[in-house]
Design a protein around this motif. Structure first.
Motif, PDB file in Angstrom:
ATOM      1  N   VAL A   1      -1.751  -4.173   9.294  1.00 43.55           N
ATOM      2  CA  VAL A   1      -2.910  -3.932   8.441  1.00 43.55           C
ATOM      3  C   VAL A   1      -2.768  -2.634   7.643  1.00 43.55           C
ATOM      4  CG1 VAL A   1      -4.501  -5.304   9.842  1.00 43.55           C
ATOM      5  CG2 VAL A   1      -4.212  -2.870  10.337  1.00 43.55           C
ATOM      6  N   LEU A   2      -1.548  -2.099   7.572  1.00 40.24           N
ATOM      7  CA  LEU A   2      -1.304  -0.852   6.853  1.00 40.24           C
ATOM      8  C   LEU A   2      -1.685  -1.007   5.384  1.00 40.24           C
ATOM      9  CD1 LEU A   2      -0.058   2.026   7.172  1.00 40.24           C
ATOM     10  CD2 LEU A   2       2.055   1.036   6.295  1.00 40.24           C
ATOM     11  N   GLN A   3      -2.464  -0.057   4.897  1.00 39.43           N
ATOM     12  CA  GLN A   3      -2.877  -0.079   3.501  1.00 39.43           C
ATOM     13  C   GLN A   3      -2.178   1.000   2.684  1.00 39.43           C
ATOM     14  OE1 GLN A   3      -7.088   0.446   3.930  1.00 39.43           O
ATOM     15  NE2 GLN A   3      -7.425  -1.656   4.581  1.00 39.43           N
ATOM     16  N   LYS A   4      -1.890   2.136   3.349  1.00 37.56           N
ATOM     17  CA  LYS A   4      -1.364   3.264   2.592  1.00 37.56           C
ATOM     18  C   LYS A   4      -0.374   4.077   3.428  1.00 37.56           C
ATOM     19  CE  LYS A   4      -3.373   6.553  -0.587  1.00 37.56           C
ATOM     20  NZ  LYS A   4      -4.610   7.251  -0.943  1.00 37.56           N
ATOM     21  N   LEU A   5       0.756   4.392   2.816  1.00 38.85           N
ATOM     22  CA  LEU A   5       1.760   5.270   3.408  1.00 38.85           C
ATOM     23  C   LEU A   5       1.908   6.451   2.455  1.00 38.85           C
ATOM     24  CD1 LEU A   5       4.069   5.945   5.395  1.00 38.85           C
ATOM     25  CD2 LEU A   5       5.550   4.534   3.964  1.00 38.85           C
ATOM     26  N   VAL A   6       1.587   7.646   2.934  1.00 44.83           N
ATOM     27  CA  VAL A   6       1.644   8.857   2.116  1.00 44.83           C
ATOM     28  C   VAL A   6       2.768   9.738   2.655  1.00 44.83           C
ATOM     29  CG1 VAL A   6       0.385  10.890   1.305  1.00 44.83           C
ATOM     30  CG2 VAL A   6      -0.841   8.747   1.717  1.00 44.83           C
ATOM     31  N   VAL A   7       3.642  10.173   1.768  1.00 46.78           N
ATOM     32  CA  VAL A   7       4.759  11.027   2.158  1.00 46.78           C
ATOM     33  C   VAL A   7       4.622  12.352   1.410  1.00 46.78           C
ATOM     34  CG1 VAL A   7       7.262  11.293   2.205  1.00 46.78           C
ATOM     35  CG2 VAL A   7       6.237   9.033   2.585  1.00 46.78           C
TER      36      VAL A   7
ATOM     37  N   ARG B   1      12.185   9.137  -3.736  1.00 45.22           N
ATOM     38  CA  ARG B   1      11.344   8.056  -4.283  1.00 45.22           C
ATOM     39  C   ARG B   1      12.114   6.736  -4.299  1.00 45.22           C
ATOM     40  NH1 ARG B   1       7.024   8.777  -7.083  1.00 45.22           N
ATOM     41  NH2 ARG B   1       7.632  10.805  -7.891  1.00 45.22           N
ATOM     42  N   THR B   2      13.365   6.774  -4.722  1.00 51.07           N
ATOM     43  CA  THR B   2      14.198   5.570  -4.758  1.00 51.07           C
ATOM     44  C   THR B   2      14.417   5.004  -3.362  1.00 51.07           C
ATOM     45  OG1 THR B   2      15.303   6.381  -6.745  1.00 51.07           O
ATOM     46  CG2 THR B   2      16.438   4.661  -5.482  1.00 51.07           C
ATOM     47  N   LYS B   3      14.715   5.875  -2.393  1.00 51.50           N
ATOM     48  CA  LYS B   3      14.916   5.423  -1.017  1.00 51.50           C
ATOM     49  C   LYS B   3      13.636   4.849  -0.431  1.00 51.50           C
ATOM     50  CE  LYS B   3      18.778   8.385   0.312  1.00 51.50           C
ATOM     51  NZ  LYS B   3      19.213   9.492   1.183  1.00 51.50           N
ATOM     52  N   LEU B   4      12.493   5.494  -0.729  1.00 53.44           N
ATOM     53  CA  LEU B   4      11.214   4.977  -0.224  1.00 53.44           C
ATOM     54  C   LEU B   4      10.912   3.602  -0.806  1.00 53.44           C
ATOM     55  CD1 LEU B   4       8.855   8.081  -0.149  1.00 53.44           C
ATOM     56  CD2 LEU B   4       9.519   6.660   1.785  1.00 53.44           C
ATOM     57  N   LYS B   5      11.226   3.410  -2.074  1.00 52.36           N
ATOM     58  CA  LYS B   5      11.008   2.094  -2.684  1.00 52.36           C
ATOM     59  C   LYS B   5      11.828   1.037  -1.962  1.00 52.36           C
ATOM     60  CE  LYS B   5       9.679   3.432  -7.337  1.00 52.36           C
ATOM     61  NZ  LYS B   5      10.061   3.443  -8.756  1.00 52.36           N
ATOM     62  N   SER B   6      13.073   1.382  -1.586  1.00 55.13           N
ATOM     63  CA  SER B   6      13.895   0.398  -0.880  1.00 55.13           C
ATOM     64  C   SER B   6      13.356   0.132   0.523  1.00 55.13           C
ATOM     65  CB  SER B   6      15.355   0.842  -0.829  1.00 55.13           C
ATOM     66  OG  SER B   6      15.534   1.927   0.044  1.00 55.13           O
TER      67      SER B   6
ATOM     68  N   ASN C   1      -1.635  -6.100   1.384  1.00 55.22           N
ATOM     69  CA  ASN C   1      -1.555  -5.401   0.114  1.00 55.22           C
ATOM     70  C   ASN C   1      -1.513  -3.905   0.416  1.00 55.22           C
ATOM     71  OD1 ASN C   1      -1.541  -4.794  -2.582  1.00 55.22           O
ATOM     72  ND2 ASN C   1      -3.741  -5.044  -2.829  1.00 55.22           N
ATOM     73  N   SER C   2      -0.315  -3.329   0.476  1.00 56.65           N
ATOM     74  CA  SER C   2      -0.201  -1.926   0.810  1.00 56.65           C
ATOM     75  C   SER C   2       0.605  -1.189  -0.242  1.00 56.65           C
ATOM     76  CB  SER C   2       0.407  -1.722   2.185  1.00 56.65           C
ATOM     77  OG  SER C   2       1.306  -2.711   2.501  1.00 56.65           O
ATOM     78  N   MET C   3       0.479   0.121  -0.210  1.00 58.48           N
ATOM     79  CA  MET C   3       1.157   0.957  -1.186  1.00 58.48           C
ATOM     80  C   MET C   3       1.690   2.211  -0.516  1.00 58.48           C
ATOM     81  SD  MET C   3      -2.036   2.830  -3.054  1.00 58.48           S
ATOM     82  CE  MET C   3      -1.174   4.338  -3.387  1.00 58.48           C
ATOM     83  N   PHE C   4       2.632   2.873  -1.183  1.00 55.69           N
ATOM     84  CA  PHE C   4       3.063   4.175  -0.702  1.00 55.69           C
ATOM     85  C   PHE C   4       2.870   5.195  -1.812  1.00 55.69           C
ATOM     86  CE2 PHE C   4       7.089   3.162  -2.771  1.00 55.69           C
ATOM     87  CZ  PHE C   4       7.530   4.406  -3.201  1.00 55.69           C
ATOM     88  N   MET C   5       2.687   6.436  -1.396  1.00 50.79           N
ATOM     89  CA  MET C   5       2.466   7.513  -2.338  1.00 50.79           C
ATOM     90  C   MET C   5       3.347   8.694  -1.925  1.00 50.79           C
ATOM     91  SD  MET C   5      -1.135   9.176  -3.539  1.00 50.79           S
ATOM     92  CE  MET C   5      -1.591   9.975  -2.035  1.00 50.79           C
ATOM     93  N   LEU C   6       4.005   9.292  -2.887  1.00 47.98           N
ATOM     94  CA  LEU C   6       4.865  10.437  -2.641  1.00 47.98           C
ATOM     95  C   LEU C   6       4.198  11.657  -3.260  1.00 47.98           C
ATOM     96  CD1 LEU C   6       7.688  11.355  -1.636  1.00 47.98           C
ATOM     97  CD2 LEU C   6       8.524  10.911  -3.932  1.00 47.98           C
TER      98      LEU C   6
END
Length: 138
Positions: A74-80, A95-100, A110-115
């Motif tokens: 149920v993860l919605q957001k990953l913040v780094v 950023r490139t590694k996180l995208k992979s 529906n989740s997202m990550f933020m750097l």
């Protein structure tokens, strides 16, 4: 230790983790370690947000984030939060590694990550404010 620790909090919604202060990673990254971890209840049902602070881009840090990303249903957001925001080339590499890492989407999620760069934003005065719903989120 982290999988065992998470097992103690089956209803956690937000997880804040901070990477150690060393300049060099300890040992080689081993994603198989995370694959062997027993099922963790909060990853299956309640963990919605993960904030990784003081992130330096080590393989072991990426292995941990990959484990969380792929297992938290149920993860919605990953913040780094990067340890240092001074080097644009390092920021782009991370950023490139996180995208992979975050390319695999769990079906129906529906989740997202933020750097975020610029160093740690943690502050004792803000974090100890009990009127905030999440004293570490600012």
């Amino acid at each position: 230790m982290v999988p065992s620790f998470l097992g103690c909090f089956p209803s956690i919604h937000t997880l804040h983790v901070q990477s150690g202060g060393g300049d060099e990673p300890i040992g080689e990254p081993n994603f198989n370690f995370w694959l062997e971890a027993s099922p963790i209840k909060c990853l299956k049902s309640t963990l919605r947000k993960v904030v990784a602070k003081n992130f330096r881009g080590y393989g072991s840090e990426f292995s941990f984030l990959r484990f969380i990303w792929e297992r938290a249903k149920v993860l919605q957001k990953l913040v780094v939060d990067l340890a240092s925001g001074d080097d644009p080339a390092l920021i782009e590499e991370i950023r490139t590694k996180l995208k992979s890492v975050c390319v695999k989407r769990v079906k129906g999620r529906n989740s997202m990550f933020m750097l975020r760069s610029g160093g740690s934003r943690w502050c004792l005065k803000i974090a100890s404010n009990l009127t905030r719903s999440d004293p570490f989120d600012f």
